[in-house]
Scaffold this active site. Structure first.
Site, PDB file in Angstrom:
ATOM      1  CE1 TYR A 171      50.994  62.068  33.754  1.00 44.02           C
ATOM      2  CE2 TYR A 171      53.240  61.246  33.860  1.00 44.02           C
ATOM      3  CZ  TYR A 171      52.356  62.305  33.836  1.00 44.02           C
ATOM      4  OH  TYR A 171      52.831  63.593  33.894  1.00 44.02           O
ATOM      5  CE1 TYR A 208      54.910  58.484  36.518  1.00 47.21           C
ATOM      6  CE2 TYR A 208      55.275  57.060  34.633  1.00 47.21           C
ATOM      7  CZ  TYR A 208      54.587  57.363  35.785  1.00 47.21           C
ATOM      8  OH  TYR A 208      53.584  56.534  36.206  1.00 47.21           O
TER       9      TYR A 208
END
Ligand code: NAI
EC number: 1.3.1.9
Length: 286
Positions: A172, A182
């Site tokens: 990612y 995140y």
């Protein structure tokens, strides 16, 4: 003979692992999956009861067959590593041979070899915490489950991979750009996974003629992503800002994975391939 794939990280029909399994099955591969032990029961039951039949449909109308489901916990390499409380946990006690080493041995005993290894798993217990508030334990757990798990899988499966084979993992963009939300060391874990992709491509290329690539995927509302908490916002952000203004389908990641592990990609190794509607190329939110 068709190719045989082992896909680690399939526990329902929503995630990237499932989509990759389908794309490989559609291309004629034999599908084995590794399912996280605590999720094994419900996955196998749902599979048996036909709950996934609609999403097992392949383009030719047939249903994807999962030849075997292996229990797996990729944070443990061999039985000596499993702590007592996990051994005694009732979600684990019903299964056996689920460390990485044992899973590779089981696949070897059952089938002899594989051609394709897919890593579609991640876990970060403190993912909802900013990095600045992440504990050492949480950070190392994220790295263990999300990065070292790939090193371990390749280490143990490489000896049973046929030369010319290939591996894929999922990463990612938070590894290379700051994505607030995140957290928990997951961004660090993805950075490690990407760096390891290059080093392992060299080592596995030389050692076993195996290719190693990773797909940097755009946001998908999978079970794991929903646990992070802001996935709907990321999907919306991508829709608004990416060059291609369309929903990103898991199938698109599956198709790219099928290409990357096929002979069509025979000179591609050590690469990060973006499957994100082009979002990574933008420098300004619009
Ligand atoms: P998912 O929930 O379908 O897949 C994650 C899987 O990992 C689950 O099946 C879970 O049971 C398994 N797992 C967790 N810990 C494990 C362990 N210790 N041992 C074995 N299995 C374990 O979710 P998703 O999102 O499809 O995730 C697949 C990969 O895609 C992950 O690497 C994720 O980071 C990556 N990815 C996901 C994106 C998204 O927006 N959903 C975006 C970019 C990458």
């Amino acid at each position: 003979r068709g190719k045989r794939a082992f896909i680690a990280g399939v526990a329902d029909d929503n995630g990237y692992g499932w989509a990759i399994a389908k794309a490989l099955a559609a291309a004629g591969a034999e599908i084995l999956v590794g399912t996280w032990v605590p999720a094994l029961n419900i996955f196998e039951t749902s599979l048996r009861r036909g709950k996934f039949d609609e999403s097992r449909k392949l383009p030719d109308g047939s249903l994807m067959e999962i030849v075997k489901v292996y229990p797996l916990d990729a944070v443990y390499d061999s039985p000596e590593d499993v702590p007592e409380d996990v051994k005694g946990n009732k979600r684990y006690a019903g299964s056996s041979n689920w460390t990485v080493k044992e899973a590779a041995e089981s696949v070897k005993n059952d089938f002899g070899s594989i051609d394709i290894l897919v890593h579609s798993l991640a876990n970060g217990p403190e993912v909802t915490k900013p990095l600045l508030e992440t504990s050492r334990r949480g950070y190392l757990a994220a790295i263990s489950a999300s990065s070292y798990s790939f090193v371990s899988l390749l280490q143990h499966f490489l000896p049973i991979m046929n030369p010319g084979g290939a591996t894929i993992s999922l990463t990612y963009i938070a590894s290379e750009r700051a994505i607030p939300g995140y957290g928990g060391g997951m961004s660090s874990a993805k950075a490690a996974l990407e760096s390891d992709t290059r080093v392992l491509a060299f080592e596995a290329g030389r050692k076993g003629k195996i290719r190693v690539n990773t797909i940097s995927a755009g946001p998908l509302g999978s079970r794991a992503a929903k646990a992070i908490g802001f996935i709907e916002k990321m999907i919306e952000y991508s829709y608004v800002n990416a060059p291609l203004q369309k929903e990103l389908l898991a199938e698109e990641v599956g198709n790219t994975a099928a290409f990357l592990v096929s002979p069509l990609a025979s000179a591609i190794t050590g690469s990060i391939v973006y499957v994100d509607n082009g979002l990574n190329t933008m420098g300004l939110a619009v």
